[in-house]
Scaffold this motif. Structure first.
Motif, short mmCIF file in Angstrom:
data_model
loop_
_atom_site.label_atom_id
_atom_site.label_comp_id
_atom_site.label_asym_id
_atom_site.label_seq_id
_atom_site.Cartn_x
_atom_site.Cartn_y
_atom_site.Cartn_z
N LYS A 69 16.90 27.08 12.86
CA LYS A 69 17.17 26.94 14.42
C LYS A 69 17.06 28.54 14.76
CE LYS A 69 19.25 22.38 14.84
NZ LYS A 69 20.58 21.72 15.22
N LEU A 70 17.77 29.37 14.18
CA LEU A 70 18.00 30.64 14.39
C LEU A 70 16.79 31.42 14.53
CD1 LEU A 70 21.47 31.79 13.21
CD2 LEU A 70 20.99 31.37 15.22
N ALA A 71 16.08 31.33 13.54
CA ALA A 71 14.38 32.13 13.11
C ALA A 71 13.57 31.13 12.90
CB ALA A 71 14.90 33.25 12.57
N PRO A 72 13.03 30.38 13.65
CA PRO A 72 11.82 29.47 13.20
C PRO A 72 10.80 30.04 12.52
CG PRO A 72 12.65 28.62 15.48
CD PRO A 72 13.48 30.00 15.15
N GLU A 73 10.42 29.46 11.56
CA GLU A 73 9.31 30.25 10.84
C GLU A 73 7.95 30.04 11.63
OE1 GLU A 73 6.80 29.99 6.73
OE2 GLU A 73 8.53 28.45 7.04
N ASN A 95 6.79 37.03 6.77
CA ASN A 95 8.39 36.41 6.75
C ASN A 95 9.32 37.30 7.77
OD1 ASN A 95 8.11 39.22 5.91
ND2 ASN A 95 9.05 38.82 3.82
N ALA A 96 9.04 37.43 9.01
CA ALA A 96 9.56 38.03 9.87
C ALA A 96 11.02 37.03 10.18
CB ALA A 96 9.03 38.26 11.18
N HIS A 97 10.75 35.93 10.04
CA HIS A 97 11.92 34.91 10.20
C HIS A 97 13.07 35.06 9.09
CE1 HIS A 97 9.29 33.09 7.18
NE2 HIS A 97 10.12 32.15 7.11
#
Length: 146
Positions: A69-73, A95-97
């Motif tokens: 939830k914090l960093a959705p792909e 892969n930034a998430h």
């Protein structure tokens, strides 16, 4: 003050996975003469992390949901514009998430050693987070004290 260094290897699975490395860190401490001091546990990758928390399967699933939830792909990230970046290897993942999830956690933990044992609480474990697997990862342990 004597210092002992050891590299642990962790083979991870695809996506987000969480491994308790407490037994491995305990083995590192046992291999030294240190009875009272500290152990530094350090993740050597930008898409992995460490935390001390409970190693309970349903909680681990909750943590994975929370991190997604914090960093959705599926979100748009500048880091994933691979064609705009310089010196990118051919196998570079988007892969930034994973990097963002790692930043919300920590790269290291320092745990006291008392009478040759980790001074963790009843439900505490040293958790290694793979956020961009599968990969072979390394964790640096440094034990120091007397």
């Amino acid at each position: 003050m004597p210092i002992f260094n050891k590299i642990l290897e962790v083979q991870t699975n695809e996506g987000i996975n969480i491994h308790s490395i407490t037994p491995e860190v305990e083995a590192v401490i046992s291999s030294t003469p240190i009875q009272n001091g500290q152990v530094l546990v350090f993740s050597r990758h930008t898409t992995t992390a460490l935390a001390i928390n409970e190693n309970e399967e349903r909680l681990l699933q909750d943590i994975k949901v929370y991190l997604r939830k914090l960093a959705p792909e599926s979100d748009k990230y500048l880091h994933n514009d691979l064609h705009l970046r310089e010196n990118i290897p051919a196998d570079e993942p988007m892969n930034a998430h994973s990097h963002l999830m790692a930043m919300t956690l920590s790269t290291s933990e320092v745990i006291p050693i008392i009478d040759g044992k980790l001074a963790l609480g009843t439900y505490q474990s040293i958790l290694f987070f793979e956020l961009d697997g599968p990969r072979k990862r390394t964790v640096f342990c440094q034990v120091f004290g007397e």
